[in-house]
Design a protein around this motif. Structure first.
Motif, PDB file in Angstrom:
ATOM      1  N   SER A 195       0.847  -1.188   0.000  1.00  0.00           N
ATOM      2  CA  SER A 195       0.000   0.000   0.000  1.00  0.00           C
ATOM      3  C   SER A 195       0.882   1.238   0.000  1.00  0.00           C
ATOM      4  CB  SER A 195      -0.914  -0.008   1.224  1.00  0.00           C
ATOM      5  OG  SER A 195      -0.135   0.018   2.393  1.00  0.00           O
ATOM      6  N   PRO A 196       0.311   2.348  -0.447  1.00  0.00           N
ATOM      7  CA  PRO A 196       1.114   3.562  -0.501  1.00  0.00           C
ATOM      8  C   PRO A 196       1.587   3.983   0.892  1.00  0.00           C
ATOM      9  CG  PRO A 196      -0.881   3.829  -1.788  1.00  0.00           C
ATOM     10  CD  PRO A 196      -1.010   2.542  -1.034  1.00  0.00           C
ATOM     11  N   ASP A 197       2.810   4.458   0.944  1.00  0.00           N
ATOM     12  CA  ASP A 197       3.373   5.031   2.162  1.00  0.00           C
ATOM     13  C   ASP A 197       3.358   6.545   1.952  1.00  0.00           C
ATOM     14  OD1 ASP A 197       5.075   6.178   4.046  1.00  0.00           O
ATOM     15  OD2 ASP A 197       6.442   4.463   4.034  1.00  0.00           O
ATOM     16  N   PRO A 198       2.378   7.244   2.535  1.00  0.00           N
ATOM     17  CA  PRO A 198       2.236   8.676   2.254  1.00  0.00           C
ATOM     18  C   PRO A 198       3.501   9.490   2.495  1.00  0.00           C
ATOM     19  CG  PRO A 198       0.301   7.881   3.399  1.00  0.00           C
ATOM     20  CD  PRO A 198       1.308   6.756   3.415  1.00  0.00           C
ATOM     21  N   LYS A 257       6.659   8.544   2.453  1.00  0.00           N
ATOM     22  CA  LYS A 257       7.682   8.217   1.462  1.00  0.00           C
ATOM     23  C   LYS A 257       7.319   8.788   0.091  1.00  0.00           C
ATOM     24  CE  LYS A 257       8.350   4.087  -0.448  1.00  0.00           C
ATOM     25  NZ  LYS A 257       8.629   2.648  -0.522  1.00  0.00           N
ATOM     26  N   LEU A 258       6.052   8.656  -0.284  1.00  0.00           N
ATOM     27  CA  LEU A 258       5.644   9.155  -1.599  1.00  0.00           C
ATOM     28  C   LEU A 258       5.667  10.681  -1.658  1.00  0.00           C
ATOM     29  CD1 LEU A 258       2.784   6.653  -2.477  1.00  0.00           C
ATOM     30  CD2 LEU A 258       5.112   6.723  -3.380  1.00  0.00           C
ATOM     31  N   ALA A 259       5.261  11.322  -0.582  1.00  0.00           N
ATOM     32  CA  ALA A 259       5.309  12.787  -0.563  1.00  0.00           C
ATOM     33  C   ALA A 259       6.759  13.260  -0.688  1.00  0.00           C
ATOM     34  CB  ALA A 259       4.670  13.321   0.713  1.00  0.00           C
ATOM     35  N   ASN A 260       7.658  12.577  -0.012  1.00  0.00           N
ATOM     36  CA  ASN A 260       9.079  12.921  -0.111  1.00  0.00           C
ATOM     37  C   ASN A 260       9.590  12.674  -1.530  1.00  0.00           C
ATOM     38  OD1 ASN A 260      11.627  13.733   1.138  1.00  0.00           O
ATOM     39  ND2 ASN A 260      12.243  11.628   0.650  1.00  0.00           N
ATOM     40  N   LEU A 261       9.186  11.568  -2.116  1.00  0.00           N
ATOM     41  CA  LEU A 261       9.589  11.262  -3.496  1.00  0.00           C
ATOM     42  C   LEU A 261       9.135  12.372  -4.439  1.00  0.00           C
ATOM     43  CD1 LEU A 261       9.633   8.038  -5.427  1.00  0.00           C
ATOM     44  CD2 LEU A 261       8.105   9.798  -6.277  1.00  0.00           C
ATOM     45  N   VAL A 262       7.891  12.793  -4.300  1.00  0.00           N
ATOM     46  CA  VAL A 262       7.371  13.835  -5.194  1.00  0.00           C
ATOM     47  C   VAL A 262       8.141  15.136  -4.993  1.00  0.00           C
ATOM     48  CG1 VAL A 262       5.370  15.282  -5.719  1.00  0.00           C
ATOM     49  CG2 VAL A 262       5.080  12.815  -5.387  1.00  0.00           C
ATOM     50  N   ARG A 263       8.316  15.525  -3.741  1.00  0.00           N
ATOM     51  CA  ARG A 263       8.997  16.802  -3.487  1.00  0.00           C
ATOM     52  C   ARG A 263      10.465  16.767  -3.928  1.00  0.00           C
ATOM     53  NH1 ARG A 263       5.464  17.054   0.974  1.00  0.00           N
ATOM     54  NH2 ARG A 263       4.026  18.771   0.639  1.00  0.00           N
ATOM     55  N   GLN A 264      11.149  15.702  -3.606  1.00  0.00           N
ATOM     56  CA  GLN A 264      12.578  15.657  -3.904  1.00  0.00           C
ATOM     57  C   GLN A 264      12.859  15.232  -5.343  1.00  0.00           C
ATOM     58  OE1 GLN A 264      14.903  16.798  -1.747  1.00  0.00           O
ATOM     59  NE2 GLN A 264      13.091  17.376  -0.571  1.00  0.00           N
ATOM     60  N   ASP A 265      12.268  14.151  -5.774  1.00  0.00           N
ATOM     61  CA  ASP A 265      12.606  13.605  -7.088  1.00  0.00           C
ATOM     62  C   ASP A 265      11.849  14.306  -8.210  1.00  0.00           C
ATOM     63  OD1 ASP A 265      14.368  11.782  -5.896  1.00  0.00           O
ATOM     64  OD2 ASP A 265      12.707  10.457  -5.438  1.00  0.00           O
ATOM     65  N   LEU A 301       9.951   1.584 -10.386  1.00  0.00           N
ATOM     66  CA  LEU A 301      10.240   2.053  -9.029  1.00  0.00           C
ATOM     67  C   LEU A 301       9.025   2.166  -8.124  1.00  0.00           C
ATOM     68  CD1 LEU A 301      12.699   4.837 -10.134  1.00  0.00           C
ATOM     69  CD2 LEU A 301      13.271   2.566  -9.267  1.00  0.00           C
ATOM     70  N   ILE A 302       7.859   2.396  -8.701  1.00  0.00           N
ATOM     71  CA  ILE A 302       6.655   2.541  -7.883  1.00  0.00           C
ATOM     72  C   ILE A 302       5.533   1.710  -8.481  1.00  0.00           C
ATOM     73  CG2 ILE A 302       7.275   4.842  -7.056  1.00  0.00           C
ATOM     74  CD1 ILE A 302       5.196   5.998  -8.989  1.00  0.00           C
ATOM     75  N   SER A 303       4.568   1.373  -7.643  1.00  0.00           N
ATOM     76  CA  SER A 303       3.419   0.584  -8.099  1.00  0.00           C
ATOM     77  C   SER A 303       2.365   1.508  -8.717  1.00  0.00           C
ATOM     78  CB  SER A 303       2.813  -0.163  -6.916  1.00  0.00           C
ATOM     79  OG  SER A 303       2.204   0.761  -6.030  1.00  0.00           O
ATOM     80  N   GLU A 304       1.391   0.888  -9.391  1.00  0.00           N
ATOM     81  CA  GLU A 304       0.290   1.676  -9.938  1.00  0.00           C
ATOM     82  C   GLU A 304      -0.489   2.325  -8.801  1.00  0.00           C
ATOM     83  OE1 GLU A 304      -2.084  -0.100 -13.009  1.00  0.00           O
ATOM     84  OE2 GLU A 304      -3.760   1.255 -12.602  1.00  0.00           O
ATOM     85  N   GLU A 305      -0.641   1.615  -7.695  1.00  0.00           N
ATOM     86  CA  GLU A 305      -1.352   2.181  -6.547  1.00  0.00           C
ATOM     87  C   GLU A 305      -0.615   3.416  -6.020  1.00  0.00           C
ATOM     88  OE1 GLU A 305      -1.952  -0.621  -3.402  1.00  0.00           O
ATOM     89  OE2 GLU A 305      -3.216   0.745  -2.274  1.00  0.00           O
TER      90      GLU A 305
END
Length: 112
Positions: A31-34, A36-44, A93-97
């Motif tokens: 399941s999504p890890d909010p 981690k994903l928020a950090n991915l979006v902001r940084q990457d 690197l990431i799932s569809e979810e």
């Protein structure tokens, strides 16, 4: 989900995005890890789209700008990139979810 017709906006370079992304997410997580994903979006994603996501080398990732695409189109762009442009595919690197979670937060303008 089959192949989709994706508009061809001119996505600018995301070389740094790809390099940094290799250390972040793993495909196939349950399941999504909010956080981690928020950090991915902001940084990457932010390395190309601007750290405030209001644009940089890449186009803005703001709700107003993303309104031109529906959710499925945006998920396809995130997962498969935009051929012929610097926008890389994130599917390894990431799932569809995870991609759906990111797209929903960006469309709503409420990235945690």
């Amino acid at each position: 989900m089959g192949p989709m017709s994706v508009p061809s906006p001119s996505w600018p370079s995301a070389i740094g995005l790809w390099i940094v992304a290799t250390t972040v997410a793993c495909a196939g997580e349950a399941s999504p890890d909010p956080a981690k994903l928020a950090n991915l979006v902001r940084q990457d994603c932010g390395s190309c789209h601007g750290l405030t996501l209001k644009g940089g080398l890449g186009k803005p990732l703001t709700p107003d700008h993303l309104r031109a695409w529906n959710s499925d189109q945006l998920v396809s762009i995130v997962l498969d990139g935009v051929p012929g442009t610097p926008m890389p595919p994130w599917r390894p690197l990431i799932s569809e979810e995870d991609a759906r979670w990111i797209v929903a937060r960006l469309q709503e303008g409420n990235l945690p």
